[in-house]
Design a protein around this motif. Structure first.
Motif, PDB file in Angstrom:
ATOM      1  N   ILE A 171       0.859  -1.240  -0.050  1.00 13.34           N
ATOM      2  CA  ILE A 171      -0.085  -0.249  -0.104  1.00 13.34           C
ATOM      3  C   ILE A 171       0.834   1.236  -0.152  1.00 13.34           C
ATOM      4  CG2 ILE A 171      -1.729   1.235   1.350  1.00 13.34           C
ATOM      5  CD1 ILE A 171      -2.837  -1.082   2.396  1.00 13.34           C
ATOM      6  N   ASN A 172       0.623   2.316  -0.865  1.00 13.04           N
ATOM      7  CA  ASN A 172       1.400   3.228  -1.079  1.00 13.04           C
ATOM      8  C   ASN A 172       1.029   4.301  -0.284  1.00 13.04           C
ATOM      9  OD1 ASN A 172       3.571   4.817  -2.189  1.00 13.04           O
ATOM     10  ND2 ASN A 172       2.403   5.763  -3.520  1.00 13.04           N
ATOM     11  N   LYS A 173       0.558   4.327   0.996  1.00 14.66           N
ATOM     12  CA  LYS A 173      -0.202   5.287   1.928  1.00 14.66           C
ATOM     13  C   LYS A 173       0.632   5.101   3.227  1.00 14.66           C
ATOM     14  CE  LYS A 173      -4.095   5.809  -0.694  1.00 14.66           C
ATOM     15  NZ  LYS A 173      -5.745   5.611  -0.793  1.00 14.66           N
ATOM     16  N   LEU A 174       0.374   6.001   4.237  1.00 15.39           N
ATOM     17  CA  LEU A 174       0.759   5.967   5.376  1.00 15.39           C
ATOM     18  C   LEU A 174       0.176   4.947   6.493  1.00 15.39           C
ATOM     19  CD1 LEU A 174       1.854   9.753   6.365  1.00 15.39           C
ATOM     20  CD2 LEU A 174       3.409   7.792   5.747  1.00 15.39           C
ATOM     21  N   PHE A 175      -1.208   4.953   6.024  1.00 21.33           N
ATOM     22  CA  PHE A 175      -2.140   3.906   6.943  1.00 21.33           C
ATOM     23  C   PHE A 175      -3.072   3.325   6.110  1.00 21.33           C
ATOM     24  CE2 PHE A 175      -3.695   8.084   7.398  1.00 21.33           C
ATOM     25  CZ  PHE A 175      -4.930   8.046   6.689  1.00 21.33           C
ATOM     26  N   CYS A 176      -3.672   2.377   6.486  1.00 13.81           N
ATOM     27  CA  CYS A 176      -4.585   1.322   5.735  1.00 13.81           C
ATOM     28  C   CYS A 176      -6.078   2.360   5.579  1.00 13.81           C
ATOM     29  CB  CYS A 176      -5.075   0.308   6.520  1.00 13.81           C
ATOM     30  SG  CYS A 176      -3.484  -0.684   6.713  1.00 13.81           S
ATOM     31  N   ASP A 177      -6.664   2.455   4.365  1.00 12.44           N
ATOM     32  CA  ASP A 177      -8.093   2.868   4.088  1.00 12.44           C
ATOM     33  C   ASP A 177      -8.597   1.739   3.195  1.00 12.44           C
ATOM     34  OD1 ASP A 177      -8.242   3.590   1.219  1.00 12.44           O
ATOM     35  OD2 ASP A 177      -6.392   4.668   2.120  1.00 12.44           O
ATOM     36  N   ASN A 178     -10.020   1.987   3.402  1.00  9.16           N
ATOM     37  CA  ASN A 178     -10.828   0.719   2.914  1.00  9.16           C
ATOM     38  C   ASN A 178     -10.676   0.531   1.367  1.00  9.16           C
ATOM     39  OD1 ASN A 178     -12.978  -1.063   3.157  1.00  9.16           O
ATOM     40  ND2 ASN A 178     -14.054  -0.160   1.500  1.00  9.16           N
ATOM     41  N   LEU A 179     -10.573   1.434   0.704  1.00  9.70           N
ATOM     42  CA  LEU A 179     -10.382   1.474  -0.804  1.00  9.70           C
ATOM     43  C   LEU A 179      -8.943   1.122  -1.041  1.00  9.70           C
ATOM     44  CD1 LEU A 179     -11.347   2.175  -3.541  1.00  9.70           C
ATOM     45  CD2 LEU A 179     -10.469   4.302  -3.448  1.00  9.70           C
ATOM     46  N   ALA A 180      -7.997   1.229  -0.404  1.00  7.28           N
ATOM     47  CA  ALA A 180      -6.493   0.733  -0.630  1.00  7.28           C
ATOM     48  C   ALA A 180      -6.621  -0.761  -0.377  1.00  7.28           C
ATOM     49  CB  ALA A 180      -5.543   1.251   0.374  1.00  7.28           C
ATOM     50  N   VAL A 181      -7.338  -1.337   0.634  1.00  9.51           N
ATOM     51  CA  VAL A 181      -7.374  -2.587   0.973  1.00  9.51           C
ATOM     52  C   VAL A 181      -8.234  -3.359  -0.345  1.00  9.51           C
ATOM     53  CG1 VAL A 181      -8.163  -4.300   2.741  1.00  9.51           C
ATOM     54  CG2 VAL A 181      -7.144  -2.049   3.540  1.00  9.51           C
ATOM     55  N   VAL A 182      -9.192  -2.834  -0.493  1.00 10.75           N
ATOM     56  CA  VAL A 182     -10.178  -3.492  -1.649  1.00 10.75           C
ATOM     57  C   VAL A 182      -9.207  -3.506  -2.896  1.00 10.75           C
ATOM     58  CG1 VAL A 182     -11.969  -3.033  -3.124  1.00 10.75           C
ATOM     59  CG2 VAL A 182     -12.329  -2.517  -0.636  1.00 10.75           C
ATOM     60  N   LYS A 183      -8.245  -2.637  -3.328  1.00 11.76           N
ATOM     61  CA  LYS A 183      -7.560  -2.869  -4.228  1.00 11.76           C
ATOM     62  C   LYS A 183      -6.465  -3.750  -3.983  1.00 11.76           C
ATOM     63  CE  LYS A 183      -7.932   2.022  -5.931  1.00 11.76           C
ATOM     64  NZ  LYS A 183      -7.186   3.316  -6.267  1.00 11.76           N
ATOM     65  N   LEU A 184      -6.291  -4.481  -3.033  1.00 13.05           N
ATOM     66  CA  LEU A 184      -5.216  -5.420  -2.988  1.00 13.05           C
ATOM     67  C   LEU A 184      -5.831  -6.876  -3.305  1.00 13.05           C
ATOM     68  CD1 LEU A 184      -3.990  -4.710   0.714  1.00 13.05           C
ATOM     69  CD2 LEU A 184      -2.788  -4.237  -1.444  1.00 13.05           C
ATOM     70  N   SER A 185      -7.250  -6.923  -3.523  1.00 14.27           N
ATOM     71  CA  SER A 185      -8.001  -7.976  -3.995  1.00 14.27           C
ATOM     72  C   SER A 185      -7.607  -8.250  -5.538  1.00 14.27           C
ATOM     73  CB  SER A 185      -9.482  -7.671  -3.777  1.00 14.27           C
ATOM     74  OG  SER A 185      -9.885  -8.947  -4.348  1.00 14.27           O
ATOM     75  N   CYS A 186      -7.692  -9.475  -5.590  1.00 16.72           N
ATOM     76  CA  CYS A 186      -7.657  -9.935  -7.270  1.00 16.72           C
ATOM     77  C   CYS A 186      -8.809  -9.747  -7.873  1.00 16.72           C
ATOM     78  CB  CYS A 186      -7.549 -11.805  -7.072  1.00 16.72           C
ATOM     79  SG  CYS A 186      -6.121 -12.281  -5.693  1.00 16.72           S
ATOM     80  N   VAL A 187      -9.922  -9.599  -7.321  1.00 17.52           N
ATOM     81  CA  VAL A 187     -11.045  -9.395  -8.196  1.00 17.52           C
ATOM     82  C   VAL A 187     -11.791  -7.951  -7.776  1.00 17.52           C
ATOM     83  CG1 VAL A 187     -11.637 -12.043  -8.052  1.00 17.52           C
ATOM     84  CG2 VAL A 187     -12.321 -10.422  -6.337  1.00 17.52           C
ATOM     85  N   GLU A 188     -12.703  -7.607  -8.747  1.00 23.34           N
ATOM     86  CA  GLU A 188     -13.358  -6.284  -8.800  1.00 23.34           C
ATOM     87  C   GLU A 188     -14.812  -6.915  -7.802  1.00 23.34           C
ATOM     88  OE1 GLU A 188     -13.376  -3.205  -9.579  1.00 23.34           O
ATOM     89  OE2 GLU A 188     -11.417  -3.365 -10.316  1.00 23.34           O
ATOM     90  N   SER A 189     -15.203  -5.912  -6.948  1.00 24.14           N
ATOM     91  CA  SER A 189     -16.285  -6.323  -6.047  1.00 24.14           C
ATOM     92  C   SER A 189     -17.391  -5.338  -6.177  1.00 24.14           C
ATOM     93  CB  SER A 189     -16.069  -6.408  -4.685  1.00 24.14           C
ATOM     94  OG  SER A 189     -17.222  -6.535  -3.674  1.00 24.14           O
ATOM     95  N   ALA A 190     -18.336  -5.641  -6.891  1.00 23.27           N
ATOM     96  CA  ALA A 190     -19.412  -4.800  -7.369  1.00 23.27           C
ATOM     97  C   ALA A 190     -20.265  -4.113  -5.918  1.00 23.27           C
ATOM     98  CB  ALA A 190     -20.486  -5.358  -8.033  1.00 23.27           C
ATOM     99  N   LEU A 191     -20.283  -5.242  -5.031  1.00 17.38           N
ATOM    100  CA  LEU A 191     -21.052  -5.366  -3.887  1.00 17.38           C
ATOM    101  C   LEU A 191     -20.365  -4.369  -2.946  1.00 17.38           C
ATOM    102  CD1 LEU A 191     -23.008  -5.922  -1.756  1.00 17.38           C
ATOM    103  CD2 LEU A 191     -21.930  -8.014  -0.967  1.00 17.38           C
ATOM    104  N   SER A 192     -18.844  -4.577  -2.777  1.00 18.47           N
ATOM    105  CA  SER A 192     -18.237  -3.566  -2.057  1.00 18.47           C
ATOM    106  C   SER A 192     -18.309  -2.019  -2.734  1.00 18.47           C
ATOM    107  CB  SER A 192     -16.544  -3.658  -2.200  1.00 18.47           C
ATOM    108  OG  SER A 192     -15.968  -2.897  -1.390  1.00 18.47           O
ATOM    109  N   ASN A 193     -18.159  -1.876  -3.927  1.00 17.07           N
ATOM    110  CA  ASN A 193     -18.442  -0.575  -4.588  1.00 17.07           C
ATOM    111  C   ASN A 193     -19.758   0.081  -4.493  1.00 17.07           C
ATOM    112  OD1 ASN A 193     -15.816  -0.649  -5.612  1.00 17.07           O
ATOM    113  ND2 ASN A 193     -16.404  -1.712  -7.482  1.00 17.07           N
TER     114      ASN A 193
END
Length: 339
Positions: A171-193
């Protein structure tokens, strides 16, 4: 490092190696963190110790200070740890917890500010009905909703995010946020968005609209009253309005920050400080400076509890009375002794 540890750890790539710049950033972060903790706890103690501050506005302000502590404690210790350590990482579960508590801080603060705006609206626009509307039971209900609704919605969001398969660990940030963690996933999540959009609408857009509508109503009422009443209304609303603008600015920068992962290190630090440290740091200071009752209570506590025999505040002392000195025959002999 074994594969199990590697695959359960998220690494922050924005931090540089330990050196003079990192140590300077650590010192500055620690200083701001300490001042933020001190100012918020001080404000909470003033409100708790002074019984005449146990009013709806100050009860909501107390919870705003509690919320500020949640935001600082959820992020700052880990930022300081990463600044001075070689390994800049956090467990995946720890990252999700950081997302949860930092999101609780952001969403609850906005809801609290909306409730405070409602309190100011009732106080100014319906002064004769204020005590019948803002009853103790209603205040308790509002405080409960301030936490229950955001925490429930955020818990479900974290559950959705935790179910996503992870393929990346940087993660290219100082701390975790939800969008950054979602981007670590292998798949796109329509439900999450979709759920993320619903949360923004419920916990950011709706409170913002409610605050704006409250101040439109207050402004319309102020235009019809005398200049003295208008000035009194402004002095009552000014701390909240400044706090709301300050936090809205931090939220706006945070949205931009969350959607641009390839920003410079300096921008990362600036946005992190603006979002996590700046609002909780300045909110108690704003209310301490702009609110006469809080200023008076702080002075009183310093005089009576901290330095009871060292400081002299004449405006807080009651006027001393003179007891006349009586002679043996019952007549007054002079002005007397002070009591």
């Amino acid at each position: 490092m074994n594969q199990t540890v590697l695959h359960s750890t998220v690494f922050f790539t924005v931090y540089g190696p330990p050196g003079p710049l990192n140590y300077a950033a650590f010192f500055l972060t620690f200083l701001l963190f300490f001042i933020t903790i001190f100012t918020n706890i001080s404000l909470m103690l003033v409100i708790y110790l002074e019984s005449h501050l146990h009013k709806p506005m100050y009860i909501f302000l107390f919870n705003l200070a509690v919320n500020g502590l949640i935001g600082c404690l959820s992020v700052c210790p880990k930022i300081m740890d990463n600044l001075v350590n070689d390994i800049k990482g956090i467990s995946h579960k720890g990252c999700l917890l950081q997302v949860f508590f930092s999101s609780v801080y952001a969403s609850c603060a906005y809801v609290i500010l909306a409730v405070m705006a409602y309190d100011r609206y009732v106080s100014i626009c319906k002064p004769l009905q204020y005590h019948s509307i803002m009853t103790p039971s209603k205040v308790k209900m509002l405080v409960a909703l301030v936490y229950f609704i955001p925490i429930t919605m955020l818990a479900f969001q974290i559950f959705i995010t935790s179910r996503l398969p992870v393929c990346s660990y940087n993660i290219n940030k100082l701390f975790c946020d939800n969008l950054a963690v979602v981007k670590l996933s292998c798949v796109e999540s329509a439900l999450s968005n979709l759920y993320g959009i619903c949360m923004i609408a419920s916990l950011v857009v709706l409170p913002f609209v409610l605050v704006v509508l409250s101040y439109i109503k207050i402004l319309l009422v102020c235009l019809k009253v005398s200049k003295e009443s208008r000035n009194k209304a402004f002095n009552t609303c000014a701390p909240h309005l400044i706090t709301f603008i300050n936090f809205s600015t931090a939220i706006l920068f945070s949205f931009v920050y969350n959607r641009h992962s390839t920003v410079s290190k300096e921008v990362n630090v600036l946005i992190s400080v603006l979002f996590i440290l700046f609002p909780p740091l300045v909110h108690p200071i704003i209310y301490g400076i702009r609110t006469k009752e809080i200023r008076t209570c702080i002075t009183k506590i310093i005089r009576t509890r901290i330095f009871p025999n060292s400081l002299d505040f004449p405006h807080l002392k009651s006027e001393r009375k003179l007891v006349p000195i009586m002679t043996l025959d019952g007549t007054a002999a002079g002005q007397g002794l002070p009591v």
